[in-house]
Design a protein around this motif. Structure first.
Motif, PDB file in Angstrom:
ATOM      1  N   ALA A   9       0.839  -1.203   0.000  1.00 21.84           N
ATOM      2  CA  ALA A   9       0.000   0.000   0.000  1.00 21.84           C
ATOM      3  C   ALA A   9       0.872   1.249   0.000  1.00 21.84           C
ATOM      4  O   ALA A   9       1.907   1.299   0.670  1.00 21.84           O
ATOM      5  N   ARG A  10       0.442   2.237  -0.727  1.00 21.89           N
ATOM      6  CA  ARG A  10       1.166   3.511  -0.768  1.00 21.89           C
ATOM      7  C   ARG A  10       0.766   4.400   0.407  1.00 21.89           C
ATOM      8  O   ARG A  10       1.557   5.182   0.911  1.00 21.89           O
ATOM      9  N   PHE A  11      -0.494   4.276   0.845  1.00 21.60           N
ATOM     10  CA  PHE A  11      -1.010   5.091   1.935  1.00 21.60           C
ATOM     11  C   PHE A  11      -1.829   4.251   2.904  1.00 21.60           C
ATOM     12  O   PHE A  11      -2.468   3.288   2.495  1.00 21.60           O
ATOM     13  N   VAL A  12      -1.830   4.662   4.161  1.00 20.22           N
ATOM     14  CA  VAL A  12      -2.824   4.205   5.136  1.00 20.22           C
ATOM     15  C   VAL A  12      -3.593   5.459   5.544  1.00 20.22           C
ATOM     16  O   VAL A  12      -3.019   6.554   5.600  1.00 20.22           O
ATOM     17  N   ILE A  13      -4.879   5.308   5.795  1.00 15.17           N
ATOM     18  CA  ILE A  13      -5.710   6.481   6.056  1.00 15.17           C
ATOM     19  C   ILE A  13      -6.501   6.284   7.352  1.00 15.17           C
ATOM     20  O   ILE A  13      -7.650   5.864   7.345  1.00 15.17           O
ATOM     21  N   PRO A  14      -5.877   6.599   8.484  1.00 16.75           N
ATOM     22  CA  PRO A  14      -6.599   6.523   9.755  1.00 16.75           C
ATOM     23  C   PRO A  14      -7.496   7.744   9.944  1.00 16.75           C
ATOM     24  O   PRO A  14      -7.141   8.853   9.557  1.00 16.75           O
ATOM     25  N   TYR A  15      -8.665   7.516  10.532  1.00 18.95           N
ATOM     26  CA  TYR A  15      -9.601   8.594  10.847  1.00 18.95           C
ATOM     27  C   TYR A  15      -9.347   9.025  12.287  1.00 18.95           C
ATOM     28  O   TYR A  15      -9.806   8.394  13.232  1.00 18.95           O
ATOM     29  N   VAL A  16      -8.601  10.093  12.443  1.00 17.54           N
ATOM     30  CA  VAL A  16      -8.050  10.512  13.731  1.00 17.54           C
ATOM     31  C   VAL A  16      -9.131  10.798  14.771  1.00 17.54           C
ATOM     32  O   VAL A  16      -9.075  10.304  15.892  1.00 17.54           O
ATOM     33  N   ILE A  44       1.314   8.058   5.753  1.00 17.07           N
ATOM     34  CA  ILE A  44       0.090   8.242   6.535  1.00 17.07           C
ATOM     35  C   ILE A  44      -0.659   9.455   6.013  1.00 17.07           C
ATOM     36  O   ILE A  44      -0.137  10.572   6.024  1.00 17.07           O
ATOM     37  N   LEU A  45      -1.883   9.230   5.559  1.00 15.20           N
ATOM     38  CA  LEU A  45      -2.798  10.296   5.165  1.00 15.20           C
ATOM     39  C   LEU A  45      -3.892  10.334   6.221  1.00 15.20           C
ATOM     40  O   LEU A  45      -4.818   9.528   6.205  1.00 15.20           O
ATOM     41  N   ALA A  46      -3.751  11.222   7.182  1.00 12.90           N
ATOM     42  CA  ALA A  46      -4.694  11.296   8.300  1.00 12.90           C
ATOM     43  C   ALA A  46      -5.955  12.028   7.855  1.00 12.90           C
ATOM     44  O   ALA A  46      -5.889  13.087   7.239  1.00 12.90           O
ATOM     45  N   ALA A  47      -7.098  11.464   8.192  1.00 14.65           N
ATOM     46  CA  ALA A  47      -8.392  12.035   7.820  1.00 14.65           C
ATOM     47  C   ALA A  47      -9.263  12.162   9.063  1.00 14.65           C
ATOM     48  O   ALA A  47      -8.856  11.806  10.161  1.00 14.65           O
ATOM     49  N   GLY A  48     -10.469  12.681   8.872  1.00 20.37           N
ATOM     50  CA  GLY A  48     -11.412  12.786   9.976  1.00 20.37           C
ATOM     51  C   GLY A  48     -10.961  13.748  11.045  1.00 20.37           C
ATOM     52  O   GLY A  48     -11.242  13.557  12.219  1.00 20.37           O
ATOM     53  N   ILE A  49     -10.265  14.798  10.656  1.00 17.03           N
ATOM     54  CA  ILE A  49      -9.744  15.780  11.606  1.00 17.03           C
ATOM     55  C   ILE A  49     -10.763  16.896  11.753  1.00 17.03           C
ATOM     56  O   ILE A  49     -11.244  17.440  10.765  1.00 17.03           O
ATOM     57  N   HIS A  65       0.555  13.458   5.599  1.00 12.05           N
ATOM     58  CA  HIS A  65      -0.440  14.296   4.940  1.00 12.05           C
ATOM     59  C   HIS A  65      -1.688  14.337   5.816  1.00 12.05           C
ATOM     60  O   HIS A  65      -1.937  13.408   6.586  1.00 12.05           O
ATOM     61  N   VAL A  66      -2.475  15.404   5.670  1.00 12.83           N
ATOM     62  CA  VAL A  66      -3.762  15.480   6.365  1.00 12.83           C
ATOM     63  C   VAL A  66      -4.838  15.884   5.367  1.00 12.83           C
ATOM     64  O   VAL A  66      -4.589  16.657   4.448  1.00 12.83           O
TER      65      VAL A  66
END
Length: 98
Positions: A9-16, A44-49, A65-66
């Motif tokens: 995977a190129r990115f993981v996207i946790p919903y912070v 890490i592409l953080a989402a849900g901020i 990234h965010v």
């Protein structure tokens, strides 16, 4: 995150914010993920901020990234001291121009 990186995977996207609501520490998860992913190409592409503070904490924890809602982006650009400095500068400029 580890398994995703190992699978290519190129990115993981946790919903912070969701993690914070469930466990109390979304940025802490980002910190752990950053340590685990450090030797890999996975980012890490953080989402849900939901707030500027949460965005800053997430970036400091190691997010690459965010993904931010417009309201958070605009709020990050606001600063009472900057606003005051602009008003003071404009007043000084006007006084000088007279």
């Amino acid at each position: 995150a580890y398994l995703a990186a190992q699978a290519g995977a190129r990115f993981v996207i946790p919903y912070v914010n969701r993690v914070t609501r469930l466990t109390g520490d979304g940025p802490g998860l980002i910190d752990s993920m950053a340590d685990i992913l450090d030797p890999t190409e996975c980012e890490i592409l953080a989402a849900g901020i939901k707030s500027p503070a949460e965005a800053v904490d997430t970036l400091l924890a190691g997010a690459d990234h965010v993904s931010l809602p417009l309201e958070v982006i605009l709020a990050l650009a606001e600063n009472a001291l900057t606003e005051k400095a602009i008003v003071d500068f404009e007043a000084a400029w006007e006084a000088r121009s007279r």
